[in-house]
Design an enzyme around this catalytic site. Structure first.
Site, PDB file in Angstrom:
ATOM      1  N   ILE A   1     -22.866  54.619  -1.611  1.00  0.00           N
ATOM      2  CA  ILE A   1     -21.933  55.449  -0.852  1.00  0.00           C
ATOM      3  C   ILE A   1     -22.202  55.076   0.605  1.00  0.00           C
ATOM      4  O   ILE A   1     -23.360  55.021   1.040  1.00  0.00           O
ATOM      5  CB  ILE A   1     -22.157  56.961  -1.124  1.00  0.00           C
ATOM      6  CG1 ILE A   1     -21.258  57.836  -0.237  1.00  0.00           C
ATOM      7  CG2 ILE A   1     -23.591  57.399  -0.973  1.00  0.00           C
ATOM      8  CD1 ILE A   1     -21.303  59.355  -0.616  1.00  0.00           C
ATOM      9  N   SER A   2     -21.145  54.745   1.349  1.00  0.00           N
ATOM     10  CA  SER A   2     -21.341  54.250   2.717  1.00  0.00           C
ATOM     11  C   SER A   2     -21.965  55.320   3.607  1.00  0.00           C
ATOM     12  O   SER A   2     -21.860  56.522   3.349  1.00  0.00           O
ATOM     13  CB  SER A   2     -20.001  53.812   3.317  1.00  0.00           C
ATOM     14  OG  SER A   2     -19.376  52.859   2.496  1.00  0.00           O
ATOM     15  N   GLN A   3     -22.581  54.836   4.710  1.00  0.00           N
ATOM     16  CA  GLN A   3     -23.163  55.714   5.727  1.00  0.00           C
ATOM     17  C   GLN A   3     -22.051  56.590   6.320  1.00  0.00           C
ATOM     18  O   GLN A   3     -20.954  56.084   6.593  1.00  0.00           O
ATOM     19  CB  GLN A   3     -23.761  54.798   6.792  1.00  0.00           C
ATOM     20  CG  GLN A   3     -24.424  55.497   7.937  1.00  0.00           C
ATOM     21  CD  GLN A   3     -24.863  54.505   9.011  1.00  0.00           C
ATOM     22  OE1 GLN A   3     -24.836  53.287   8.818  1.00  0.00           O
ATOM     23  NE2 GLN A   3     -25.256  55.036  10.141  1.00  0.00           N
TER      24      GLN A   3
END
Ligand code: SAM
Length: 212
Positions: free
Chosen positions: A58-60
């Site tokens: 899950i992206s930052q």
């Protein structure tokens, strides 16, 4: 749950330069802890990418906020996302009122996230397949967001972008990419702005990296 942590995250992103109030509002409302594996929940409001299984992330939150901000979305627009992953980015776009279409190539991730959207009442259109060729049936899109790193800008995605629309995509090698913000000014005419330096998992598909 985690309301204080969410507000602290909003403050942090605002300090880092996210200024779009609609993006900040969405970050303050969407419950990121519901999109990460149970064992990671206590890290959900840190400004870091987290593993979601199957070698994916899950992206930052800063990256999600920045990519969303550069799309400069107006109300009720149609947005295509490539790389559904955990579903968090799609949920942010949905929270902002966009009509969201999202494609994921890994079936296990696609089906788990589809189930989560249904449980949470998030009405996002999803499909399992190769997002590098876009989703022609519903084109053109006012915004296209690619959440995996590509060696180039897939021609199909440029084609499916509406005139005046924006495409945001990490382009580079498998370790590091620049974020390309592509604005379609006319059919076959594009303005491109590149922002260093990001690191995404690879975009694998016909118009991305070969599967190896
Ligand atoms: N947007 C996601 C989120 O909010 O959690 C982050 C996704 S993760 C960084 C990138 C995702 O892109 C992975 O789930 C990966 O399987 C997917 N992916 C890679 N190549 C793809 C392709 N050609 N089409 C669709 N999805 C792809």
């Amino acid at each position: 749950m985690y309301e204080r942590e969410r507000l602290e995250l909003v403050d942090k992103l605002s300090e880092k330069g996210i200024a779009d109030i609609f993006v900040l509002k969405a970050i303050g409302e969407v419950e990121r802890h519901l999109f990460v594996p149970k064992a990671m929940k206590h890290h959900a409001y840190k400004d870091i990418a987290l593993p979601i299984g199957y070698g994916q992330t899950i992206s930052q939150p800063y990256t999600v906020a920045f990519m969303t901000q550069v799309l400069k979305l107006k109300p009720n627009v149609k947005v295509l996302e490539i790389g559904t992953g955990s579903g968090y980015q799609a949920a942010i776009l949905y929270n902002m009122g966009a009509d969201v279409y999202s494609i994921e190539r890994q079936f296990e991730i696609y089906s788990a996230t589809r189930k989560l959207f249904d449980q949470l009442g998030i009405r996002v259109n999803t499909k399992c397949g190769d997002g590098t060729i876009g989703w022609d049936e519903f084109a053109p899109y006012d915004g296209i967001i690619v959440t995996a790193g590509s060696p180039n800008i897939p021609p199909s995605l440029k084609k499916q972008l509406a005139i005046g629309g924006r495409l945001v995509i990490p382009v580079g090698n498998k370790d590091s990419q620049t974020l390309n913000i592509v604005r379609k000014t006319e059919e076959d005419e594009f303005e491109i702005q590149a922002v260093p330096e990001f690191s995404f998992v690879p975009l694998i598909g016909r118009e991305g990296w070969n599967q190896k």
